[in-house]
Design an enzyme around this catalytic site. Structure first.
Site, PDB file in Angstrom:
ATOM      1  N   GLU A   1     -12.905   4.911   4.701  1.00  0.00           N
ATOM      2  CA  GLU A   1     -12.925   4.242   5.993  1.00  0.00           C
ATOM      3  C   GLU A   1     -14.124   4.616   6.849  1.00  0.00           C
ATOM      4  OE1 GLU A   1      -9.019   5.401   6.820  1.00  0.00           O
ATOM      5  OE2 GLU A   1      -8.178   3.714   5.730  1.00  0.00           O
TER       6      GLU A   1
ATOM      7  N   ARG B   1      -9.020  -0.680   7.600  1.00  0.00           N
ATOM      8  CA  ARG B   1      -9.943   0.300   7.028  1.00  0.00           C
ATOM      9  C   ARG B   1     -10.249   1.398   8.045  1.00  0.00           C
ATOM     10  NH1 ARG B   1     -13.861  -1.389   2.507  1.00  0.00           N
ATOM     11  NH2 ARG B   1     -14.370   0.611   1.635  1.00  0.00           N
ATOM     12  N   CYS B   2      -9.186   2.034   8.479  1.00  0.00           N
ATOM     13  CA  CYS B   2      -9.314   2.937   9.616  1.00  0.00           C
ATOM     14  C   CYS B   2      -8.108   3.843   9.630  1.00  0.00           C
ATOM     15  CB  CYS B   2      -9.356   2.078  10.873  1.00  0.00           C
ATOM     16  SG  CYS B   2      -8.731   2.838  12.357  1.00  0.00           S
TER      17      CYS B   2
ATOM     18  N   GLN C   1       0.834  -1.207   0.000  1.00  0.00           N
ATOM     19  CA  GLN C   1       0.000   0.000   0.000  1.00  0.00           C
ATOM     20  C   GLN C   1       0.870   1.258   0.000  1.00  0.00           C
ATOM     21  OE1 GLN C   1      -2.991  -2.098   3.064  1.00  0.00           O
ATOM     22  NE2 GLN C   1      -3.569   0.014   2.687  1.00  0.00           N
TER      23      GLN C   1
END
Lengths: 807, 166
Positions: free
Chosen positions: A760, A384-385, A237
């Protein structure tokens, strides 16, 4: 003008710029099986590596015997910590300032820890090899329960830290202590609690879970012995950060490292960090001189690479008797597993957990976080945060419901009473953030009207009466969640990764024919950047999105960026794209002025070109100006039309939203039915509504999974009992509810296009909505808080504990 | 390990190869045939990323040996597009309805949906959801995948696709 002259609407539509539901560029290859994922790569002579892993959660490694393994046809090498020590790579630094074993050095600290790396001619031979490596272990007592990790007689886990009373984030209180992080005014907060009419205190756990993208973590490393260059294709990522980390720890000059993230099959935070597989594949390639592929299997992914959450939050709220919150106090016990491999900005050991005051105007607050070691997998990634924001949102949103229950107030009413008001922005929170913008009351009221909130409460009241009369065995829950996120890490004044400021970047190069390429420092893992980034450029400079190619993930060609996670792509890279486009536009304006023989100030922008004010026929389109940039620039100006922008954001962005979940639960079976889920999001300016909606659907589905069953659970001996998709809850299309989406738009005042980030939000806001619904359903039976995940069995257990089951 | 000769028809073409008896079909497809559109997500038959169509059935190619597919007729994602190279109704539906994000589950999802529409040309939403329940998607939350399949069903049946009201 004749009839063929396109109208303004037609010119706008042709651009497919911001606000347009542009179909995705990526889909042509993905729907035809022509994606280019890491495991699709096959290089000549490529070898395969696989790990011998520990069956024990804590054990001394007495010996490793690879003689039998080396006799297996195809097996070429067995790499152990002893091998890695010769190149000083037996341990590696973590993003959180700790160190982590690459391969077991003397002992193992969690089940499935990497012990040896077998290199073979194909993946089957490598698997034969790992089964033939003989490892002798001496089991040691384990620490699994985080609440006993700091007992005086708790086993010492990290012998490498013996005698170290200070870690990367200050003093250590115990041999299994990582750090203590505090923020806020303790005295003022304690005083608020002494003066409060009403207080609540609850230990709210956010259990350990895992991002588990459908593609696991994997890489191919190829070292060229002649040039001394190392190429790494990986599921990254943040490819540039990987390049720098490799340069720092492997001592290879950075220009000789080529990191490429091709198509990535989902990330969700799992693919931010550096894992032993990458190091071992690189070392194996350097040793053998051949390319080496490492592909993690699903069990390895779930049990060894980067869990998320595992925060145990003792939450206290103080309030007046009419429901004005006057103080918040939270203590977190943070289970980091065997090594602190959190993927947070380096100075933030608990991420941005201090967003825990949420959407409320709370005058004083104090937070302390104790990080501890246990015999579990290392990590602490932001699933996802944006760095512990999900934990914070869950903490305050459960807390507000518990307070409402104690006050006998409606939870929505309590929230409305305590929201930061629109006129208070920019708002300085008690824990140190400057919220850029928001309009919480409008969003909340829109949500309540859309779902007929009052009607739901009436229905719930009548169902509760029916339950008490024995006419039904179903109970109904209405779960309200109002979240404020903090995303877009981040400003160099407070965010860095290993010293590198968390800017992001874009380079745009326009070609003579009016098309171009933009290279960006972010890296899509499914968000559709090839589609949306071109939309920003289209609106900014009037070149159709279809004529702009977007490229990410190749560190040799893309400008340095910090990558995609923490909903930072749009807030940071998106801003860099707009700023680079504006540099191009400024140069184009000078060229236009020269060609039209007017002063620059006499020109105005008009959709796709510059026009002389008051003389509509005197017009130069951007396409014309691209040609001119290579053909007829003003005297003294360099030819060409390209620009680079590195964007250091002045502040974070603060997306928010109002979610509601309506659920019925059968008390005798614990089976729940999600009747309705409505999500209103405010992410500021909306670049592509189709993609935003897709992001919301996906994030809500992950939130549903986490709240209702998805857990990495350990038994008392440290065995992972949810280590495959057999046991780890992955919702299918059958369980997944139908999602209703809605929005308001409050642009960010400091972002060039007013966008805030959205990926997110649904995970952050979704989990408390589900959990509040379950807790709301049971509340009239006398419970205040039931821990997640709320699977059927736990719901049944809750009903049993509350005496609600039929005799 | 001794190798076995296998032959099968993949995307209409006769193919052959030498495999170990333990070679999984998915590895034969991906590595011997270099058809890398078929993916591996879990190796325990749960996720469906490796779904192919084998003799008229949806099969998870990670839990069948290549030797078991001897003589079979197989379709992978590379064989789904129309003969003239245009996208099939399902491929088009996934694009039009935003039924994919990272793309990793998409080949298996499309192969499964293609078989589903042959089994049931006009499925209800509930039938679609049940019909694809062997395929996991981590990105989309399935809602747009359902729409993509409805879009394709309408197109194949020659009727106008009407998006269900939200």
């Amino acid at each position: 003008m004749n009839d063929m002259t396109p109208t303004r609407e037609q010119r706008e539509a042709k651009l497919e710029g911001m606000g347009c539901k542009r179909k995705r560029v990526e889909d042509a290859r993905f729907t035809q099986g022509k994606g280019n994922y890491v495991d699709d790569l096959k290089l000549p002579g490529m070898l395969h590596g696989d790990f011998v892993r520990s069956p024990h959660a804590h054990a001394r490694v007495k010996s490793i015997n690879s003689e039998a393994a080396m006799k297996i046809p195809g097996v070429l090498a067995v790499i152990t910590a002893e091998t890695l020590k010769t190149v000083n790579l037996a341990w590696m630094p973590t993003l959180a300032g700790d160190v982590q074993m690459v391969l077991a050095d003397g002992k193992v600290l969690f089940q499935n820890q990497e012990v040896a790396f077998v290199v073979a001619t194909d993946r089957y031979a490598a698997d034969d090899g790992i089964n033939a490596v003989e490892v002798e272990y001496e089991p040691l007592p384990v620490v699994i329960d985080p609440f006993h990790a700091m007992d005086a007689d708790a086993p010492v886990l990290r012998e490498d830290l013996a005698g170290k009373t200070t870690g990367a984030h200050g003093p250590r209180k115990h041999h299994n202590h990582v750090f203590e992080w505090t923020v806020g005014d303790k005295d003022l907060t304690d005083a608020a609690f002494r003066k409060a009419d009403v207080t609540i205190k609850e230990m709210i756990s956010y259990h350990r879970t895992h991002p588990s993208p459908l593609e696991t973590c994997q890489c191919v490393c190829s070292f060229d012995k002649i040039s001394g260059e190392l190429s790494i294709w990986g599921t990254f990522q943040a490819p540039h950060v990987i390049r720098t980390v490799v340069a720092l720890i492997a001592k290879i000059p950075e220009q000789k490292i080529h990191v490429i993230s091709p198509d990535v099959g989902g990330g969700f935070g799992n693919k931010v960090g550096a894992y032993p597989g990458y190091i071992c594949a690189a070392v194996a390639s350097i040793v053998t001189g051949k390319p080496v592929k490492w592909v993690e299997d699903r069990i390895e992914n779930l049990t060894a690479t980067s869990f998320a959450r595992d925060y145990h939050m003792t939450t206290e709220l103080a309030a007046t008797k009419d429901g004005k919150v006057t103080g918040l106090r939270v203590h977190v016990l943070a289970d980091h597993g065997a090594f602190d491999a959190c993927a947070d900005p380096s100075k933030w050991p608990a991420g941005f957990f201090n967003i825990v005051t949420g959407s409320y105007d709370i005058p004083t607050a104090h937070v302390s976080v104790d990080g501890i070691y246990t015999n579990k997998a290392p990590g602490g990634v932001a699933y996802r945060c944006s760095f512990r924001v999900t934990e914070a949102a869950y903490c305050i949103e459960r807390g507000m419901d518990i307070l409402a229950q104690k006050l006998g107030m409606d939870p929505a009413e309590l929230r409305l009473k305590n929201f930061i008001k629109a006129e208070q922005f920019p708002y300085h929170s008690a824990l140190g953030w400057e919220y850029d913008s928001g309009d919480y009351h409008t969003a909340m009221k829109k949500m309540m009207e859309s779902v007929d909130y009052a009607g739901l409460r009436r229905e719930q009241a009548s169902l509760r009466e029916a339950f008490k009369r024995g006419e039904t065995r179903e109970i109904m829950g209405v779960g309200v969640s109002f979240f404020t996120e903090i995303v877009g890490a981040g400003p160099s004044k407070n965010c860095d990764i290993l010293g590198i400021a968390m800017f992001d970047s874009c380079e745009i190069r326009l070609h003579p024919t009016g098309a171009g390429i933009a290279r960006v420092g972010s890296k899509s893992t499914g968000q559709g950047h090839e589609t949306t980034w071109a939309q920003i450029i289209a609106t900014e400079i009037g070149i159709p999105a279809d004529d702009i190619k977007i490229e990410e993930g190749n560190t040799d060609t893309a400008p340095y960026g910090l990558g995609t996670y923490g909903s930072r792509s749009t807030p940071v890279a998106g801003a860099a794209i707009a700023m680079a486009a504006r540099k191009i536009k400024a140069k184009a304006q000078m060229i236009a002025a020269w060609l039209l023989e007017v002063h620059e100030d006499d020109l105005e922008w008009d959709i796709d070109g510059f026009r002389v004010k008051g003389l509509p026929e005197k017009f130069k389109s951007m396409k014309d100006l691209c040609w001119a940039a290579y053909h007829a620039v003003p005297p003294g100006m360099e030819p060409g039309l390209e620009a680079v922008s590195y964007y250091d954001p002045p502040n974070m962005t603060y997306p928010f939203g109002a979610y509601i979940c309506v659920m019925n639960i059968d008390v005798d079976t614990g089976v729940y039915k999600i009747r309705r889920f409505y999500a209103l999001d405010d992410c500021g300016t909306r670049i592509n509504p189709m993609i935003i909606e897709g992001q919301i659907h996906g994030g809500l589905t992950e939130a549903f999974a986490i709240a209702m069953g998805q857990e990495i659970r350990y038994d008392d001996a440290g065995n992972v009992v949810t280590g495959s998709f057999m046991d780890f809850f992955m919702p299918t299309a059958v369980e997944t509810p139908h999602w209703e989406t809605d929005f308001t738009v409050t642009p960010s005042p400091h972002h060039p296009i007013g966008a805030k980030g959205v990926g997110e939000s649904p995970n952050v806001g979704g989990v408390p909505a589900f959990s509040n619904a379950v807790n709301d359903a049971f509340s009239f039976l006398g419970s205040t808080h039931i821990q997640m995940p709320h699977d059927f069995w736990r719901n049944w257990q809750a009903a049993k504990n509350l005496g609600a089951l039929a005799a | 390990m001794a190798k076995t000769h296998v032959t099968m028809k993949v995307n209409g073409a006769e193919v052959e190869g030498l495999v170990e008896p333990r070679t999984l079909l998915v590895h034969f497809i991906r590595e011997n045939l270099q058809l890398t559109g078929t993916h591996i997500g879990c190796e325990t038959t749960h996720c469906g990323a490796c779904t192919v169509d084998l003799d008229g059935m949806s099969v998870k190619s990670c839990t069948i040996f290549a030797v078991q597919a001897e003589g079979a007729s197989i379709t992978t994602i590379e064989g789904v597009a129309n003969a003239d190279g245009t996208l099939s109704a399902l491929q088009e539906g996934f694009r039009m309805m935003h039924g994919l994000q990272c793309g990793f589950c998409t080949p298996g999802m499309i192969l499964r949906a293609q078989r589903l529409l042959q089994e049931n040309p006009s499925p209800t939403e509930a039938e679609i959801r049940m019909g694809i329940s062997g395929n996991i998607c981590r990105c989309t939350g399935y809602q747009n995948i359902v729409k993509a399949i409805q879009y394709a069903a309408a197109k194949i049946n020659g009727v106008q696709y009407q998006e269900a009201a939200e």
